[in-house]
Design a protein around this motif. Sequence first.
Motif, PDB file in Angstrom:
ATOM      1  N   ARG A 259      39.560  43.129  48.799  1.00 18.74           N
ATOM      2  CA  ARG A 259      40.346  43.351  47.595  1.00 18.74           C
ATOM      3  C   ARG A 259      41.305  42.193  47.308  1.00 18.74           C
ATOM      4  N   PHE A 260      41.872  41.617  48.352  1.00 17.28           N
ATOM      5  CA  PHE A 260      42.831  40.522  48.156  1.00 17.28           C
ATOM      6  C   PHE A 260      42.118  39.248  47.735  1.00 17.28           C
ATOM      7  N   ASP A 261      40.900  39.050  48.229  1.00 20.75           N
ATOM      8  CA  ASP A 261      40.104  37.906  47.767  1.00 20.75           C
ATOM      9  C   ASP A 261      39.791  38.056  46.279  1.00 20.75           C
ATOM     10  N   ILE A 262      39.516  39.288  45.868  1.00 24.20           N
ATOM     11  CA  ILE A 262      39.243  39.530  44.453  1.00 24.20           C
ATOM     12  C   ILE A 262      40.454  39.148  43.607  1.00 24.20           C
ATOM     13  N   MET A 263      41.669  39.511  44.073  1.00 19.16           N
ATOM     14  CA  MET A 263      42.857  39.153  43.310  1.00 19.16           C
ATOM     15  C   MET A 263      43.095  37.648  43.296  1.00 19.16           C
ATOM     16  N   GLN A 264      42.768  36.974  44.386  1.00 18.78           N
ATOM     17  CA  GLN A 264      42.906  35.512  44.405  1.00 18.78           C
ATOM     18  C   GLN A 264      41.982  34.881  43.371  1.00 18.78           C
ATOM     19  N   GLN A 265      40.796  35.460  43.205  1.00 17.13           N
ATOM     20  CA  GLN A 265      39.866  34.960  42.190  1.00 17.13           C
ATOM     21  C   GLN A 265      40.320  35.338  40.787  1.00 17.13           C
ATOM     22  N   MET A 266      41.043  36.438  40.686  1.00 21.43           N
ATOM     23  CA  MET A 266      41.477  36.931  39.386  1.00 21.43           C
ATOM     24  C   MET A 266      42.682  36.159  38.856  1.00 21.43           C
ATOM     25  N   MET A 267      43.494  35.636  39.749  1.00 19.74           N
ATOM     26  CA  MET A 267      44.747  35.007  39.344  1.00 19.74           C
ATOM     27  C   MET A 267      44.570  33.860  38.342  1.00 19.74           C
ATOM     28  N   PRO A 268      43.628  32.916  38.566  1.00 19.55           N
ATOM     29  CA  PRO A 268      43.458  31.837  37.577  1.00 19.55           C
ATOM     30  C   PRO A 268      43.039  32.371  36.209  1.00 19.55           C
ATOM     31  N   TYR A 269      42.247  33.411  36.207  1.00 20.76           N
ATOM     32  CA  TYR A 269      41.833  34.005  34.937  1.00 20.76           C
ATOM     33  C   TYR A 269      43.034  34.593  34.204  1.00 20.76           C
ATOM     34  N   ILE A 270      43.900  35.304  34.941  1.00 21.29           N
ATOM     35  CA  ILE A 270      45.100  35.876  34.321  1.00 21.29           C
ATOM     36  C   ILE A 270      45.959  34.761  33.736  1.00 21.29           C
ATOM     37  N   GLN A 272      45.050  31.818  32.750  1.00 21.39           N
ATOM     38  CA  GLN A 272      44.376  31.237  31.581  1.00 21.39           C
ATOM     39  C   GLN A 272      44.557  32.114  30.351  1.00 21.39           C
ATOM     40  N   ARG A 273      44.372  33.426  30.517  1.00 24.40           N
ATOM     41  CA  ARG A 273      44.488  34.340  29.379  1.00 24.40           C
ATOM     42  C   ARG A 273      45.911  34.356  28.823  1.00 24.40           C
ATOM     43  N   VAL A 274      46.891  34.327  29.734  1.00 20.66           N
ATOM     44  CA  VAL A 274      48.280  34.314  29.286  1.00 20.66           C
ATOM     45  C   VAL A 274      48.573  33.009  28.555  1.00 20.66           C
ATOM     46  N   ALA A 275      48.022  31.909  29.061  1.00 21.38           N
ATOM     47  CA  ALA A 275      48.212  30.614  28.404  1.00 21.38           C
ATOM     48  C   ALA A 275      47.607  30.619  27.005  1.00 21.38           C
ATOM     49  N   GLU A 276      46.564  31.433  26.806  1.00 21.59           N
ATOM     50  CA  GLU A 276      45.926  31.545  25.493  1.00 21.59           C
ATOM     51  C   GLU A 276      46.726  32.429  24.537  1.00 21.59           C
ATOM     52  N   LYS A 313      58.464  31.635  31.029  1.00 18.82           N
ATOM     53  CA  LYS A 313      59.147  31.974  32.277  1.00 18.82           C
ATOM     54  C   LYS A 313      58.841  33.419  32.680  1.00 18.82           C
ATOM     55  N   ASP A 314      58.815  34.291  31.694  1.00 20.84           N
ATOM     56  CA  ASP A 314      58.451  35.674  31.982  1.00 20.84           C
ATOM     57  C   ASP A 314      57.057  35.754  32.587  1.00 20.84           C
ATOM     58  N   VAL A 315      56.154  34.944  32.030  1.00 20.69           N
ATOM     59  CA  VAL A 315      54.784  34.928  32.541  1.00 20.69           C
ATOM     60  C   VAL A 315      54.756  34.444  33.980  1.00 20.69           C
ATOM     61  N   GLU A 316      55.460  33.353  34.250  1.00 22.64           N
ATOM     62  CA  GLU A 316      55.490  32.821  35.611  1.00 22.64           C
ATOM     63  C   GLU A 316      56.055  33.853  36.583  1.00 22.64           C
ATOM     64  N   ASN A 317      57.148  34.510  36.172  1.00 20.82           N
ATOM     65  CA  ASN A 317      57.752  35.517  37.038  1.00 20.82           C
ATOM     66  C   ASN A 317      56.820  36.707  37.238  1.00 20.82           C
ATOM     67  N   ALA A 318      56.128  37.075  36.164  1.00 21.40           N
ATOM     68  CA  ALA A 318      55.209  38.202  36.273  1.00 21.40           C
ATOM     69  C   ALA A 318      54.066  37.885  37.234  1.00 21.40           C
ATOM     70  N   LEU A 319      53.561  36.644  37.165  1.00 21.96           N
ATOM     71  CA  LEU A 319      52.489  36.260  38.087  1.00 21.96           C
ATOM     72  C   LEU A 319      52.987  36.238  39.533  1.00 21.96           C
ATOM     73  N   ILE A 320      54.222  35.768  39.712  1.00 21.45           N
ATOM     74  CA  ILE A 320      54.820  35.788  41.059  1.00 21.45           C
ATOM     75  C   ILE A 320      54.947  37.228  41.545  1.00 21.45           C
ATOM     76  N   ASN A 321      55.372  38.111  40.641  1.00 21.85           N
ATOM     77  CA  ASN A 321      55.516  39.509  41.020  1.00 21.85           C
ATOM     78  C   ASN A 321      54.184  40.131  41.420  1.00 21.85           C
ATOM     79  N   ILE A 322      53.107  39.720  40.723  1.00 19.02           N
ATOM     80  CA  ILE A 322      51.782  40.219  41.101  1.00 19.02           C
ATOM     81  C   ILE A 322      51.435  39.763  42.519  1.00 19.02           C
TER      82      ILE A 322
END
Length: 339
Positions: A259-270, A272-276, A313-322
């Motif tokens: 499950r944690f490997d899945i989240m590591q793979q998911m993080m770049p996608y998240i 990217q989507r937020v950047a969009e 900044k909110d996005v960065e903090n949210a990703l850190i929180n994840i």
Amino acid sequence: MTDLNSIEHKLQPRISVAPMMDWTTKDYRYFARLFNPNVIMYTEMVTTGAIIHGDAKRHLDFNGEEHPIVLQLGGSNPQDLATCTKMAQDWGYNEVNLNVGCPSDRVQNNKIGACLMAEPELVAECIGEMQNAVDIPVTVKHRIGIDDMQSYEEMLNFVDTVAKTGCNNFIVHARIALLKGLSPKENRDVPPLRYEDVYRLKQDRPELLIEINGGVKTYAETLEHLKHVDGVMIGREAYHNPYLLAEIGQLWNLEAPDRFDIMQQMMPYIAQRVAEGAPLSIITRHILGLFQNLPGARKWRQALSGGNAKTLKDVENALINIQEAMRRTEDYLRDNQAQ
């Protein structure tokens, strides 16, 4: 374009995630794909009008990683369905499916969904035009009956009428739909499941590819259904407990992902989507079930719930929180396993 028929050796048996409005978005499908490379993904139902007269790109775009992927169409105009099916093939979809199962009042009024079971000749005309427009497979998802059309014989007549077009793949929701008196939500739960009708359909029409849908929640149930039919479509359980898709990987002798490997793979996608410009909560709402049925599942959901990120900044903090939520959950699991 590679269609599903040309890769069936890899996709047998056919296991799919059902089309679910507001749930099987491209963000969920990207996430779900990380659990199993062979499960077939369906889009939400998209009406022909939304594609032809609306923003086709918004409705049809998907991530390349989502293959194999099926576009589910809602409509009853043969020419419009053919146009959208051709667009789907050009867009890169592996398959197109016609919705003859949705019980919503809104779609009934537009002659879309389960109400079409009462008009098998029209459905056959639609499927015929769709098939003539493309080389990829065209399939039908339907109920076992509706309203006053509840007998097995009436369902068999519907299937036989449509099958005369050459369509050989039917996904059958093993409940009737009561279009007069029940809400769409009630139509998912109140009418009893009649799996035996779907099993009988496969027995009576062995040349057809028959898949079953409705109430499937476990790998064991999936195996039981596969004794009787060619495929299993899983709905809400695949959303609330997506790790079920990993467990089903046993059908192909796949190694279960972490499950944690899945989240590591998911993080770049998240990221990217937020950047969009996508609000973070639009993506994270689809991953709340990652740790379903495990200690720490509630903490995980709490960590990811909340309002949208509004600044970078909110996005960065949210990703850190994840990431922090992942670490805390991992510690929690490790501590509990040690006890």
